[in-house]
Design a protein around this motif. Structure first.
Motif, mmCIF file in Angstrom:
data_model
loop_
_atom_site.group_PDB
_atom_site.id
_atom_site.type_symbol
_atom_site.label_atom_id
_atom_site.label_comp_id
_atom_site.label_asym_id
_atom_site.label_seq_id
_atom_site.Cartn_x
_atom_site.Cartn_y
_atom_site.Cartn_z
ATOM 1 N N GLU A 1 13.781 103.806 41.967
ATOM 2 C CA GLU A 1 13.134 103.854 43.412
ATOM 3 C C GLU A 1 12.994 102.423 43.848
ATOM 4 N N GLU A 2 13.072 102.210 45.050
ATOM 5 C CA GLU A 2 13.057 100.728 45.804
ATOM 6 C C GLU A 2 11.368 100.757 46.151
ATOM 7 N N LYS B 1 12.045 94.122 47.938
ATOM 8 C CA LYS B 1 11.977 95.335 47.205
ATOM 9 C C LYS B 1 12.866 95.245 45.838
ATOM 10 N N VAL B 2 12.497 95.885 44.869
ATOM 11 C CA VAL B 2 13.255 96.174 43.503
ATOM 12 C C VAL B 2 13.206 97.420 43.018
ATOM 13 N N LYS B 3 14.185 97.810 42.319
ATOM 14 C CA LYS B 3 14.197 99.271 41.787
ATOM 15 C C LYS B 3 13.072 99.405 40.657
ATOM 16 N N ASP C 1 15.477 91.932 37.278
ATOM 17 C CA ASP C 1 15.797 92.027 38.704
ATOM 18 C C ASP C 1 14.349 91.344 39.332
ATOM 19 N N GLU D 1 8.163 97.647 46.772
ATOM 20 C CA GLU D 1 7.973 96.210 47.111
ATOM 21 C C GLU D 1 7.279 95.592 46.075
#
Length: 598
Positions: free
Chosen positions: A190-191, A183-185, A213, A193
């Motif tokens: 928000e996180e 998961k990344v922001k 990221d 996938e």
């Protein structure tokens, strides 16, 4: 961004009408059994292919069996691609692949048996009035004669077919079904996938940390599997070398080009001509750094929007209308066929859980084409729609105007129709634009098409050439060596103004096209040919459109280079590539002028 919907939740109006191939699974099963029964009948021709009547009858049955196999194979794999994790369709896909190998094996006696005839007898068959519709097949057999093996050897190679699909199948399952990304922001913090479909969206973010990221998360994931993925790619290269040696080709590259009758010089000429124009790419990177107001340009900045606060949110309905309007230079007949595709279940529109990534156009002779998309509401997805419908309509016209054998156009031609649609769409959007911000947005988008299609695909083509040549020379390709070759090419192509992040060295591990070896150069040659066609259509109008539609209707009725030449584009010269580069230079000049005017 919520979690992806399941396939069963996809709206009916946005999924392809697969029942146009087979109304249900029972109909597929029935045709599968019918084919299995028919398969035994082809053996009656073995040892008897000497006179024109027997050969004509045998070819007719070969067409019947091949077309049935194609239909079964396409249906099974379209179903599999709807949700690659669904076991029932995984099994169906495998069943269709095995059937395809079995059919190839059963038909494998035909070519070597006909080729056992003397050259004089073959030439008589080519001229025989009862074999007119198979004339090109027989001419091709004569051309391929040095690379066709004995009957027993051909049967053995046909059996190896299922083994040879291993590297591609393993990579596909790993890349689409098993590989899980972290998961990344997103921009809202928000996180979410990471997925293949979402990756480019993250790279298009205005927030640099979001881009960085996502980039790191993507390549860190592949780096964890570098040994497995290196072994898989190596297995694919070894497979190519095995076939090249077995079929007596000087190299894997020449084997890949021989089918389309493309001289090796076309491939090498593409790489050397693009090298000649790398200073334009470096100039574009300098301009990108300036527009983004960055001290350093990184690989994760390549998709960052260059125009501040200018979003083109384009719904699927709007995308369809704009594509339709932009293709008016191609005439009413073309747009009528396009509308038929939009309205009649050709297209599978949105991403869902387990769905195959990317986009393609595919199908079987005798039914309409199918287009897989993973549509997002942005400019890129609108261009993907134009691109894939270019492929689809090439197949549509080809099937409508040719018998089964001559309808199969080569992959060398395949990227021309798709890229021409993109060129006309871009011309339409630029002519309509009055807002300098929008114009800059479109210019940068078009410049990125040159970067990703003409430059990047040529870089991929060069990577493939290097790794195959190294293996042919007996060198070992460790994951580290693959990464070094790939990294060095990035440095060369992007130039001194770019910080080439170490993470990019793993990008070779996620390119599906490396499992269809020596395919990607055709994107670059196709892009160049399409640029040339677009210029002729916009400058000349009707006569150029007529030549272009003649190209679409030609299918595979002649060699690719000849079909293009007849339509007004000579790919045996560097001229179409130079023309494309002159368009790229003009885009850069317009962008530099708009930047200076701020």
């Amino acid at each position: 961004m919520s979690n992806l919907p399941k396939r069963s939740e996809a709206p009916k109006e946005s999924v392809w009408r697969i029942e146009d191939l087979y109304p249900n699974q029972a109909a597929w099963d029935e045709e599968y059994q019918q084919l299995k029964r028919k398969l035994g009948e082809i053996a009656k021709f073995e040892g008897k292919l000497k006179d024109q009547d027997t050969i004509a009858e045998c070819f007719a049955m070969e067409d019947d069996l091949s077309l049935l196999t194609e239909r079964l194979y396409v249906f099974a794999n379209l179903r599999h691609h709807e949700d690659t994790a669904e076991p029932m369709y995984q099994a169906l896909s495998e069943k269709s692949k095995k059937l395809s190998v079995e059919v190839n094996q059963a038909l494998s006696f035909i070519t070597p048996e006909i080729l056992s005839l003397s050259e004089e007898e073959l030439k008589k068959l080519i001229a025989a009035p009862g074999l007119e519709k198979y004339k090109r097949t027989l001419e091709e057999m004569l051309r391929q004669k040095p690379h066709i093996l004995s009957k027993n050897e051909e049967a053995l190679l046909a059996q190896v077919g299922s083994v040879s699909q291993g590297p591609s199948t393993i990579f596909g399952m790993m890349n689409n079904a098993d590989l899980k990304f972290p998961k990344v922001k997103n921009e809202q913090g928000e996180e979410v996938e990471l997925s293949h479909g979402r990756y480019i969206q993250f790279l298009e973010s205005r927030k640099r940390d979001v881009r960085r990221d996502a980039f790191k998360a993507m390549y860190d994931t592949y780096a964890k599997w570098k040994n497995t993925l290196g072994a898989t790619l190596n297995a694919n290269i070894t497979k190519n070398l095995f076939y090249a040696k077995a079929r007596k080709y000087p190299s894997a590259l020449e084997m890949a080009l021989y089918g389309d009758n493309i001289p090796k010089s076309v491939y090498e000429n593409l790489i050397s001509t693009v090298h000649e124009f790398l200073p334009l790419m470096h100039r574009y990177m300098d301009l990108r750094k300036k527009l983004l107001k960055l001290d350093e340009l990184h690989m994760y900045d390549l998709f960052a929007p260059l125009v501040e606060e200018f979003d083109m949110d384009i719904t699927y309905e709007d995308a369809k209308k704009t594509v339709y309007d932009s293709l008016s230079p191609l005439g009413d007949d073309y747009r009528k066929a396009l509308q038929e595709g939009f309205n009649n279940g050709w297209i599978d529109v949105y991403e869902n859980e387990g769905k195959r990534s990317g986009a393609y156009s595919w199908g079987a002779y005798g039914t309409h084409p199918y287009v897989l998309l993973n549509h997002k509401e942005n400019l890129n997805s609108m261009f993907t729609l134009a691109h894939e419908m270019g492929h689809a309509l090439h197949s549509y016209y080809s099937d409508e105007n040719n018998p089964y054998r001559d309808a199969q156009y080569t992959i060398f031609l395949a990227e021309v129709a798709s890229t021409l649609n993109e060129a006309l769409l871009m011309d339409y959007l630029l002519k309509k634009s009055t807002d300098p911000k929008e114009k800059m947005y479109l210019l940068t988008y078009y410049a990125d098409q040159f970067r990703t299609t003409l430059f990047r695909q040529t870089m991929f083509a060069e990577f493939e050439k290097i790794v195959h040549e190294k293996t042919e020379q007996g060198e070992a390709l460790t994951p580290q060596e693959l990464s070094k070759i790939y990294y060095d090419l990035n440095v060369q192509y992007y130039g001194p103004g770019m910080v080439v992040d170490k993470d990019i060295e793993m990008e070779w591990a996620r390119i599906p096209h490396f499992y269809t070896s020596f395919y990607v150069y055709k994107y670059s040659t196709g892009f160049s040919a399409a640029t040339s066609f677009a210029k002729q259509i916009l400058d000349e109008g009707a006569p150029a459109v007529e030549r272009y539609l003649g190209f679409l209707k030609s299918g595979g009725s002649d060699y690719s280079i000849n079909i293009l030449k007849k339509a007004g584009v000579d790919m045996s010269s560097p001229e179409p590539i130079r023309q494309a580069m002159s368009v790229f230079e003009s885009l850069l000049e317009q962008m530099e002028q708009l930047t200076a005017a701020k």
